[in-house]
Design an enzyme around this catalytic site. Structure first.
Site, PDB file in Angstrom:
ATOM      1  N   HIS A 120      -1.981   0.239 -12.170  1.00 52.94           N
ATOM      2  CA  HIS A 120      -2.851   0.574 -11.043  1.00 52.94           C
ATOM      3  C   HIS A 120      -4.115  -0.257 -11.141  1.00 52.94           C
ATOM      4  O   HIS A 120      -4.602  -0.512 -12.238  1.00 52.94           O
ATOM      5  CB  HIS A 120      -3.203   2.069 -11.066  1.00 52.94           C
ATOM      6  CG  HIS A 120      -3.706   2.577  -9.763  1.00 52.94           C
ATOM      7  ND1 HIS A 120      -5.012   2.447  -9.364  1.00 52.94           N
ATOM      8  CD2 HIS A 120      -3.070   3.215  -8.751  1.00 52.94           C
ATOM      9  CE1 HIS A 120      -5.158   2.987  -8.171  1.00 52.94           C
ATOM     10  NE2 HIS A 120      -4.003   3.446  -7.770  1.00 52.94           N
ATOM     11  N   ASP A 165       3.224   6.857  -7.480  1.00 57.37           N
ATOM     12  CA  ASP A 165       4.480   6.542  -6.790  1.00 57.37           C
ATOM     13  C   ASP A 165       5.705   6.640  -7.676  1.00 57.37           C
ATOM     14  O   ASP A 165       6.830   6.566  -7.185  1.00 57.37           O
ATOM     15  CB  ASP A 165       4.408   5.126  -6.199  1.00 57.37           C
ATOM     16  CG  ASP A 165       3.456   5.080  -5.036  1.00 57.37           C
ATOM     17  OD1 ASP A 165       3.480   6.030  -4.247  1.00 57.37           O
ATOM     18  OD2 ASP A 165       2.691   4.114  -4.928  1.00 57.37           O
ATOM     19  N   HIS A 172       0.843  -1.199   0.000  1.00 58.77           N
ATOM     20  CA  HIS A 172       0.000   0.000   0.000  1.00 58.77           C
ATOM     21  C   HIS A 172       0.877   1.247   0.000  1.00 58.77           C
ATOM     22  O   HIS A 172       1.017   1.903  -1.019  1.00 58.77           O
ATOM     23  CB  HIS A 172      -0.920  -0.070   1.216  1.00 58.77           C
ATOM     24  CG  HIS A 172      -1.957   0.989   1.297  1.00 58.77           C
ATOM     25  ND1 HIS A 172      -2.200   1.890   0.296  1.00 58.77           N
ATOM     26  CD2 HIS A 172      -2.844   1.297   2.296  1.00 58.77           C
ATOM     27  CE1 HIS A 172      -3.181   2.693   0.660  1.00 58.77           C
ATOM     28  NE2 HIS A 172      -3.581   2.362   1.877  1.00 58.77           N
TER      29      HIS A 172
END
Ligand code: CMC
Length: 439
Positions: free
Chosen positions: A311, A367, A272
Site C-alpha cells: 500500500h 482488497d 483504484h
C-alpha cells in the site's frame, strides 16, 4: 532544517534559501509535518513545487479521516475504524462522516428515516437505465446514472443552501444501493426489484440484488452484517484518487450529482477500485495451494506483483484487512469454504514470513480478502467496484461539504512544468512532412 527553543517547546522550522539572490525564508513546520507552499512564493513568486501525483503535497486541511500508515491506524472523525466496524452500522458511520459526530438516538432515527424514504428513483431513471446495451458494465451504468440524477434535481445547483444541500446528500446515499442493484439486474436481464423500506440499508440492497419471486427477501443476517462491515471499512480513506476528483470537481461548484459521478468514474479505474477483482484473477491463476511457493518465487524475481499486498500509505498491516479477515471467517462459516480462500491463506502465510515481503513492509491490504467475500456472497466480479462506490459516497460527500465550507479553498488549478516545443511558425497543410524517425 533547524529546531529552535520557544517557550520551553521545540518549534521545528524549515529555511528556504534562493542561492542566486540570497533571499531566505524560515517557515514553521506544522504539527502535521506540513509547510505552507506560499513560503516558496515569498522567496520568489515564480518558484513552483514539482510534485507529480501529489506524493508530497497536502492539498487541503481535513478533519474527517486520520491515517497513520506506519502504525496501521485508521480513524473516522477520531473513532478507530475497529470500534466502528465492531459496534456501529454503515448508516451511522455515514452520519458521523458527514456531521462530525455520532448521532443521538433522535438524530439517528431522523437520518435513518430520511435515507429510507428516499430510496426510490424516478421511473424515468429506470427507463434511462434500460437504454444501455445489454452487456453494459454495471459501473458504467452507475457512473452515467448518477450524473443523470442532476437533471432530475435542478435545485441541487443551490450548493450553498444548507437544507437543499442536505437533501441531495440524503438522496445520494439513499439511491446509490438502488442504482447499483438496478445496474446489476439490468446487466443480467432480471427485472428491477423496488426498495423495501421495511428493511435496513444493507439488507434492502441485498433484497434489490437477489429477490426473485418470494414476497419478501430475508437475507442471512450474518451476510448482511458482513456487507455492512465492508461498507464501514470502505466509507472513507482521506485524499485518495476518487476523493481528490470529488474535491476538484466540487471546487468548480458543480452540483453534487455531477461531482459524485466524476468521483465514481475515478474509482472505476483498475488502479483504484479494481484491485480486489485482480486478487480473484490472481488466485484463480495460481489454481492450487501447491502452486503457491512457485508463484511467490516469481513475485520475488520481479516477474509479478502479489495483488492485494502492499500500500502507498500503509507500511504495516492495513487495519481494514485485519477486520476483513475476521469477517471472511464469518461469511465462509455460512457459505462454506472454497478453494480460493485456501490459496489466499497459504499465500498470506508464505508472504508474511518471507524476507522479501518483510523487508519491503508488504502486508495484505483491504482488497486481499474483500473480493473473496463478495464472490462468496454471490456478487459477480463486475459488481466489486460498484460495491466500493456505494459506501464511499458518504466519504465523497463529507469531503465535498468540508471543501465548500473551507475559506482557504479556491478552484483547484495546479500549475505545470511546460516541456513542449518553443515558439514555431504555422506550416500550411500541403507543406508538412512527417518528422524524421527518432526526432
Ligand atoms: N508484490 C510484490 N512486490 C511489491 C508489491 C506487491 N504487491 N508491492 C510493492 N512491491 C515491491 C516493489 O516491487 C518495490 O520493490 P523494490 O524496492 O525491490 O523495487 C517495493 O515493494 C516498493 O514498491 P512501490 O511500487 O514503490 O510501492 P508503491 O507505494 O508505489 O505501491 C501499490 C503501492 C499498492 C501500488 C503496490 O503495493 C501494488 O501494486 N500492490 C498490488 C496492487 C494492490 O493490491 N492494490 C490495492 C491497494 S489498496 C487500495 C485502497 O486502499 O483503496
Amino acid at each position: 532544517m533547524s529546531e529552535t527553543e520557544q517557550a520551553g517547546t521545540t518549534a521545528r522550522t524549515v529555511t528556504i534559501t534562493d542561492d542566486e539572490t540570497g533571499k531566505s525564508i524560515t517557515t514553521p513546520v506544522g504539527p502535521d509535518g506540513t509547510i505552507p507552499a506560499a513560503a516558496l512564493r515569498q522567496v520568489d513568486p515564480g518558484l513552483r513545487v514539482y510534485d507529480p501525483a501529489f506524493l508530497s503535497t497536502a492539498s487541503c486541511a481535513s478533519s474527517i479521516t486520520y491515517i497513520d500508515g506506519d502504525r496501521g491506524i485508521l480513524r473516522y472523525r477520531g473513532y478507530p475504524v475497529e470500534q466502528l466496524a465492531e459496534r456501529s452500522t454503515y448508516l451511522e458511520v455515514a452520519y458521523l462522516l458527514l456531521h462530525g459526530e455520532l448521532p443521538t438516538p433522535e438524530q439517528y432515527e431522523a437520518w435513518r428515516h430520511g435515507v429510507t424514504v428516499h430510496t426510490y428513483v424516478h421511473e424515468n431513471v429506470k427507463l434511462f437505465m434500460q437504454q444501455f446495451h445489454y452487456d453494459a458494465h454495471p459501473m458504467g451504468i452507475l457512473v452515467s446514472t448518477v450524473a443523470a440524477l442532476s437533471t432530475f434535481y435542478p435545485d441541487a445547483k443551490q450548493i450553498f443552501d444548507d437544507d437543499v444541500r442536505m437533501k441531495q446528500i440524503v438522496r445520494l446515499i439513499a439511491k446509490m444501493p438502488t442504482l447499483a442493484a438496478f445496474a446489476h439486474r439490468y446487466s443480467v436481464g432480471m427485472p428491477f426489484v423496488y426498495p423495501d423500506n421495511s428493511l435496513d440499508y444493507t439488507t434492502n440492497f441485498l433484497s434489490m440484488m437477489w429477490k426473485v419471486a418470494e414476497p419478501r427477501y430475508d437475507a442471512d443476517p450474518i451476510l448482511s452484517r458482513a456487507l455492512d462491515v465492508l461498507f464501514i471499512l470502505h466509507a472513507d480513506h482521506e485524499q485518495n484518487c476518487s476523493t481528490t476528483a470529488m474535491r476538484t470537481i466540487g471546487s468548480a461548484h458543480a452540483d453534487p450529482y455531477s461531482a459524485t459521478a466524476g468521483a465514481a468514474a475515478a474509482l472505476y479505474g483498475p488502479r483504484h477500485g479494481g484491485a480486489n477483482e485482480a486478487v480473484i484473477h490472481m488466485l484463480e491463476h495460481i489454481g492450487s495451494v501447491d502452486a503457491v511457493p512457485g508463484y511467490i518465487e516469481k513475485v520475488k524475481r520481479g516477474e509479478l506483483r502479489l495483488m492485494g499486498f502492499g500500500h502507498r500509505v500503509y507500511k504495516n498491516y492495513d487495519p481494514r484487512a485485519r477486520i476483513i479477515k475476521r469477517t471472511a471467517d464469518e461469511v465462509f462459516a455460512v457459505v462454506g469454504s472454497n478453494r480460493l480462500l485456501d490459496i489466499a491463506l497459504a499465500l498470506e502465510d508464505v508472504a508474511l514470513s518471507d524476507d522479501y515481503f518483510v523487508e519491503r513492509r508488504l502486508y495484505p491490504n483491504v482488497d486481499f480478502y474483500s473480493g473473496l467475500i463478495y464472490q462468496a456472497m454471490g456478487f459477480p466480479l463486475e459488481m466489486f467496484t460498484v460495491l466500493f462506490a456505494i459506501p464511499r459516497t458518504a466519504g465523497w460527500l463529507a469531503h465535498w461539504v468540508e471543501l465548500l465550507g473551507d475559506a482557504e479553498q479556491r478552484i483547484a488549478r495546479p500549475r505545470q512544468k511546460y516541456v513542449g516545443p518553443d515558439e514555431r511558425s504555422y506550416v500550411p497543410l500541403d507543406e508538412r512532412r512527417p518528422a524524421p524517425p527518432g526526432s
